[in-house]
Structure formats: structure tokens, C-alpha cells
Scaffold this active site. Structure first.
Site, mmCIF file in Angstrom:
data_model
loop_
_atom_site.group_PDB
_atom_site.id
_atom_site.type_symbol
_atom_site.label_atom_id
_atom_site.label_comp_id
_atom_site.label_asym_id
_atom_site.label_seq_id
_atom_site.Cartn_x
_atom_site.Cartn_y
_atom_site.Cartn_z
ATOM 1 C CD GLU A 239 -6.474 -2.598 6.917
ATOM 2 O OE1 GLU A 239 -7.494 -3.226 7.270
ATOM 3 O OE2 GLU A 239 -5.480 -2.422 7.665
ATOM 4 C CB SER A 240 -7.588 -0.759 9.592
ATOM 5 O OG SER A 240 -8.338 -0.959 10.781
#
Length: 530
Positions: A239-240
Site C-alpha cells: 500500500e502507498s
């Protein structure tokens, strides 16, 4: 004030956003407290600070009474603990400590040990100033054994490439579905994403953190069979910053063959990679201020003796000297979108983002300047706010979410499909019930999806629990079968350009939709993405 300047100032929000994902997946009954939810979800409880770097004080854990299990890997024998029918092995070195002469070099092999190494506690994270940090963690079903050939999921944490730690994420719910879960650390900040003329002259790359991730995947190939995993059934997800890493790994020839599937959660596919020449110029100035000049071998050796604080890691999102993946002609040759355009992505992909990923930028704190800097603002307002009912804060967040995440994700889905490769597109708009009536900007904030994907918050109930169980099942199905649609529930088909189909995780449950936000995405597709 330009948008770039606005976002440079707003980048201080990174540390705040990082706190929102605070170790949201710690295991139960291990003395580290329950898992928490991201912003927009129920209260977090006793989660440590940050994305795993900066762990809150916890009482010592008494491992003497816990059941143990031993596993032999290429570097020696490990002893882990069994909690809730999950065998956990933490703090496993997958490379040598990248310190002193090994700083700013590709990861070297981990040393072997004699006897049995207790793998009860995670190794130190890679947030500065710690550099001895190249450790990973494995969770497996208690009864899994060599030869079982279970699917494997390797999680790459986020944290703006400056913070985070793999052990903050608990894969228990995946393990309960017959999956072996690996979480990793990788070099962060200037230790992981850095260049200097003396290092360039040495022939060094600029993306040591990415090379660490590749080294961890090679470790998985060599060792995961000892835990009952199948090296031919590896899925990477993140994520990210972890999702950005996932996408670069997907297009990297150095990572080819190390995994068969990849999941990107809010991975900013159109973001432009760093500029090595600019980083070299910045680091030369910083090194000179610390007393190191030139590009000789002696200068490189002197650099490696400097504290990392001599090279502060800017977090400005459009500062091309920040700690960020950088084109170096070696580990990264060009940006993510170009890699997908060229057909470099050879594996199955799942990609998506959140309905308020722009919360990362904290744009509402930069009004009205942020709106004034939008190219073709009047037309943007007509497209995004035709009824003139949105607040300026909601409008700028909606626009930046589509510009930076939703449209770039659709673009990657189109590119991959046109290359004849499978890809599944999703959109996470779910908000916890309390968040739906709260004042302020609406939408699922950046990183809010993580505890639902892991189904790691033991306090979830009702809609929260249903959403977590659903997302966890789809992710597990992709890891098992390279087909999230096999999870049951609404049928999630591969992306089709003509249908423009995706699965939305919404407040009313998962639903298949086509041409979602079509006018908004078509408008932003034509806008500058630099």
C-alpha cells in the site's frame, strides 16, 4: 503559491497519515495489544506509532510458556512460537546489515549461524537512524510442512519511503485460509533511496530499498519451501509507498520470475520517478557542508562514515531530491506507466485505490491557493461539481484523488489489458459508519483500506467486519488462484477496456460497476500529471 509549493508545505501531513495506519495488524495474545484501524475506521486502541517504526512500549512477552516450532533454512535453524494455530518466525535476516562499508551498496548475503536462532521478536525497522534492519517475518499454518506448496503473500509496507516496518502487519486471517505470509523491512530514507557523484562513479544504483525488496523475494524463492510455501505461487502486495514498490517490481527485469501476482493498493502509477542528476547535485552540496567533497573512492568511503542526518530526506511530493524511487538506468529505467506501456508487466495484477486518497496531501489546508492552481479550473468545477453543492475542500480532494489515483489506476488497467495480460481493477469507498456523519471531507482516506484487507482489527463488527471479511477473501483468492473472482460474492471479472468494469467496496457492500466516474476520469486524463 504553486501547487508544487503547496504540496511541499503540506507534506508535513505524511507523518500524520503514517500514524493513521499504526501497526494495525498486531497479533493477538502476544503482549503487543490489539490491531487498530486507519482514519475513518473505529478507534485504534493500543497501536504503536507510525507504520511500524516507533513501537509503543509494551510489557515483555513471556515466550517460555508458548508452544514452539523449528524450521531449517539456508542460513541456519530457526525457532518460532505458535499463537492461535499460527506459527510465527520474526526477525529473520535475509541480507547482511547494510552498515559501514556496506552502506549504499546492493544487499549482501546474510551470514550463517550455528545452533538454533530464536525468532520470537522482529528485528529493528529501517527508519533513521537505524540501519541494521534487513529482516523479515514469516507466518504459516501451524501444521504446514515442506512439500505442502501453499500459496505465499509477501507484503511491502508503506510510509512515504521514510517510515514503517513489516512486523506491524499481521497476516493471521490469510494464514487461516492456507497461505504463508511474509512481511519485510527495506532500507528507508537516504539509506535506501540515494545517490551521490562518488557513488555514481562507483557504479552504484540509486534504489537500494528496491534492491532490498528483490533480495527478500530471492530469499523467499530459496527458503519458503521450508515453511510449507510454494516459491512458484508468490504474490506481492503493498500500500502507498509499498504499492509504488510493487509496481516498480512488476516492471523490473531484475525481479522477473520472483512472483506470479501483484496487488497495488494506492500506488500512484503516474507519479514521476526521481531525477538522479538532481539528487547527485543535492547530495554533493550536503556532503560538502559536512566536509566531504569530490567523487573519488576516498570521498565515497568518507560518505559512508557520515551520519544519515547529513542528508535530510525531504518529503515534498514533487521535490525530485526526495527519498523516492529514481531512474538510475539499473534498478529503475523509467516510470511505472512507461513500463506498462512497453509491456514489461508480465504477471497478473490487481490494482485500485481509495475514494479520498488525496487526504495524503492535506489539500484542504492550502485553500484557496490549491484550487486557483488547478489548470482549467472552471471546466474542472463543471465536471466535478455540476450542481455546485461541494465545498471547496471536498472539490479539491475529489479532483486530486482522481488525478493522482483513480485515473492513473484505470490507465494502467487499460495498458495491461491491451498487452493481453490479466488485471483486476477495484475502488475502495467504504467509510466506517461513524465517519459517514462526521463533518469534513468525505471518502475513504489514504491507507484506510489496510486493516480491512488484513481483517486485522479484532474489534470489527457489523458492516466493518463484513467489509474486512470480504476484502480479505478477495485478496486471498487472488493469491491462491490468480483470480479474485473465485472468492464468492459479486463476480469480479478481469478488466475490460470497453466495459471499464471494476469492483467497488462501498458502504452498501461490494458491487460491480462499469464506467464509474467516467466524465471525471476522462477530464483528468487530459490534465498534466507531473
Amino acid at each position: 503559491m504553486s501547487v508544487k509549493r503547496i504540496l511541499l508545505v503540506a507534506a508535513t501531513a505524511v507523518s500524520i497519515i503514517s500514524l493513521s495506519t499504526a501497526a494495525m495488524s498486531q497479533p493477538p495474545a502476544s503482549g503487543r495489544g490489539g490491531a487498530g484501524a486507519a482514519a475513518g475506521a473505529p478507534a485504534r486502541g493500543g497501536a504503536p506509532a507510525g507504520r511500524g517504526g516507533g513501537r509503543a512500549a509494551a510489557p515483555p512477552v513471556d515466550y517460555t510458556t508458548m508452544a514452539k516450532q523449528n524450521v531449517k533454512i539456508s542460513t541456519g535453524e530457526l525457532r518460532g512460537v505458535i499463537i492461535d494455530e499460527v506459527a510465527r518466525f520474526q526477525g529473520i535476516p535475509y541480507a547482511a546489515p547494510p552498515v559501514v562499508d556496506l552502506r549504499w551498496k546492493p544487499p549482501a548475503p546474510a551470514a550463517k549461524w550455528t545452533g538454533v536462532r530464536d525468532a520470537f521478536e522482529p528485528g529493528g525497522g529501517c527508519a533513521a537512524p537505524n540501519e541494521d534492519c534487513l529482516y523479515l517475518n514469516v507466518q504459516k499454518p501451524e501444521g504446514a510442512k515442506p512439500g505442502d506448496k501453499l500459496p505465499v503473500m509477501v507484503y511491502i509496507h508503506g510510509g512515504s519511503f521514510t517510515s514503517g516496518q513489516g512486523s506491524a502487519y499481521d497476516g493471521t486471517r490469510f494464514v487461516k485460509q492456507g497461505i504463508v505470509v511474509v512481511t519485510i523491512n527495506y532500507r528507508l530514507g537516504r539509506a535506501g533511496w540515494f545517490s551521490h557523484p562518488a557513488l555514481t562513479k562507483e557504479g552504484q544504483p540509486a534504489n537500494f530499498g528496491l534492491l532490498d525488496q528483490i533480495a527478500s523475494l530471492k530469499w523467499v524463492q530459496s527458503n519458503i519451501g521450508a515453511f510449507g510455501g510454494d516459491p512458484a505461487k508468490v504474490t506481492i502486495f503493498g500500500e502507498s509507498a509499498g504499492a509504488v514498490s510493487v509496481l516498480y517490481l512488476v516492471i523490473s527485469p531484475e525481479a522477473r520470475g520472483l512472483f506470479r501476482g501483484a496487488i497495488s493498493q494506492s500506488g500512484f502509477p503516474r507519479n514521476v520517478p526521481g531525477n538522479r542528476a538532481a539528487i547527485d547535485a543535492y547530495s554533493a552540496r550536503a556532503a560538502s557542508a559536512a566536509g566531504v567533497t569530490g567523487d573519488t573512492a576516498a570521498a565515497a568511503a568518507a560518505l559512508r562514515r557520515l551520519p544519515l542526518t547529513a542528508f535530510p530526506a525531504s518529503q515534498g511530493y514533487f521535490d525530485n531530491t526526495r527519498a523516492y524511487p529514481t531512474v538510475d538506468g539499473k534498478s529503475i529505467r523509467y516510470g511505472i506507466t512507461e513500463g506498462f506501456e512497453k509491456g514489461d508487466a508480465k504477471v497478473a495484477v490487481m490494482i485500485g485505490g481509495n475514494s479520498n486518497d488525496a487526504s495524503l496531501y492535506n489539500m484542504q489546508n492550502s485553500l484557496p491557493a490549491a484550487l486557483n492552481e488547478v489548470p482549467n479550473r472552471a471546466r474542472m468545477a463543471q465536471v466535478f461539481n455540476p450542481a455546485n453543492r461541494l465545498s471547496d475542500a471536498q472539490l479539491i480532494n475529489d479532483y486530486w484523488t482522481v488525478l493522482r489515483m483513480t485515473e492513473p489506476n484505470r490507465n494502467v488497467a487499460r495498458l495491461q489489458t491491451r498487452q493481453g495480460k490479466p488485471i483486476w481493477l477495484y475502488y475502495f469507498s467504504y467509510e466506517a459508519p461513524a465517519a459517514r456523519i462526521a463533518a469534513g471531507v468525505r471518502g475513504a482516506r489514504h491507507a484506510a483500506d489496510i486493516p480491512y484487507v488484513f481483517n486485522s482489527n479484532r474489534g470489527y463488527a457489523g458492516e466493518d467486519l463484513a467489509t474486512a471479511q470480504t476484502m480479505n477473501a478477495y485478496w486471498a483468492s487472488f493469491a491462491k488462484y490468480l483470480n479474485p473472482g473465485a472468492a464468492g460474492g459479486p463476480q469480479w471479472d478481469k478488466y475490460n477496456v470497453a466495459n471499464d468494469n471494476l469492483l467497488e467496496f462501498s458502504n452498501s457492500g461490494p458491487r460491480v460497476t462499469t464506467k464509474m466516474q467516467d466524465a471525471l476520469l476522462n477530464f483528468t486524463e487530459s490534465q498534466p500529471h507531473t
